[in-house]
Enzyme design. Sequence first.
Site, short mmCIF file in Angstrom:
data_model
loop_
_atom_site.label_atom_id
_atom_site.label_comp_id
_atom_site.label_asym_id
_atom_site.label_seq_id
_atom_site.Cartn_x
_atom_site.Cartn_y
_atom_site.Cartn_z
N CYS A 14 -6.63 2.90 1.25
CA CYS A 14 -5.50 1.99 1.44
C CYS A 14 -4.23 2.76 1.13
CB CYS A 14 -5.66 0.72 0.60
SG CYS A 14 -5.67 0.98 -1.19
N ASN A 17 -4.23 2.79 -3.47
CA ASN A 17 -5.53 3.01 -4.15
C ASN A 17 -5.57 2.31 -5.50
OD1 ASN A 17 -7.57 5.79 -5.36
ND2 ASN A 17 -8.23 3.99 -4.27
N CYS A 19 -5.44 -1.51 -5.25
CA CYS A 19 -5.86 -2.89 -4.93
C CYS A 19 -7.04 -2.90 -3.96
CB CYS A 19 -4.70 -3.70 -4.36
SG CYS A 19 -3.34 -3.96 -5.52
N ARG A 20 -6.76 -2.70 -2.68
CA ARG A 20 -7.80 -2.93 -1.67
C ARG A 20 -8.92 -1.90 -1.67
NH1 ARG A 20 -3.57 -3.02 3.05
NH2 ARG A 20 -2.69 -1.49 1.60
N SER A 21 -8.56 -0.61 -1.65
CA SER A 21 -9.65 0.38 -1.53
C SER A 21 -10.50 0.52 -2.79
CB SER A 21 -9.13 1.74 -1.03
OG SER A 21 -8.23 2.32 -1.93
#
Length: 169
Positions: A14, A17, A19-21
Amino acid sequence: MSKESSSIRVLFVCLGNICRSPLADGVFDSIVHEHGQSEKIFVDSAGTSGWHVGDPPDKRMRQAAAQHGVSIGHLEGRQFVKADLETFDYIFAMDKSNLDDILALDATGTLGHKVRLFREFDPEPGDYQVPDPYYGGPEGFEEVFQMVERTARMLFHRIAEEHQLSVKY
Ligand code: 4NP
């Protein structure tokens, strides 16, 4: 088997690095573990930016994950590097700008086939992107969790099938 000799290497990417990934990393890794494939599949995550190198995942993301029994607090931000295009077998971008930023590092134009949008594997793919929850409220983090969880499950089964892994249920 050491991480280095794991035969299948999967990377989630993301922007930050945090939150999402890292969530995708933690959720996918827990699914890998659940199915007894930890020695076969190595999982990691990275950000296209270097803004949060060395940072733990965002507290709100850690909390949303913990509410579903997934622990991501041990993960640490790192920046995506060109070499990741060589090292990993599968690279999953959380949104289209992440995808473009990754492909821009494919100088030879030969490694792009490894890079896909993560939500291509979502049974309810919407616009094929995982929205960035960073600037929003707590509901955004739960929404991202749901998206990532169902996509990671589908993805795991696709990879297991592709590699003919004898998966434990
Ligand atoms: P991520 O979210 O890409 O899912 O980790 C973000 C985290 C931090 C920032 C942007 C997005 N930031 O601007 O610092």
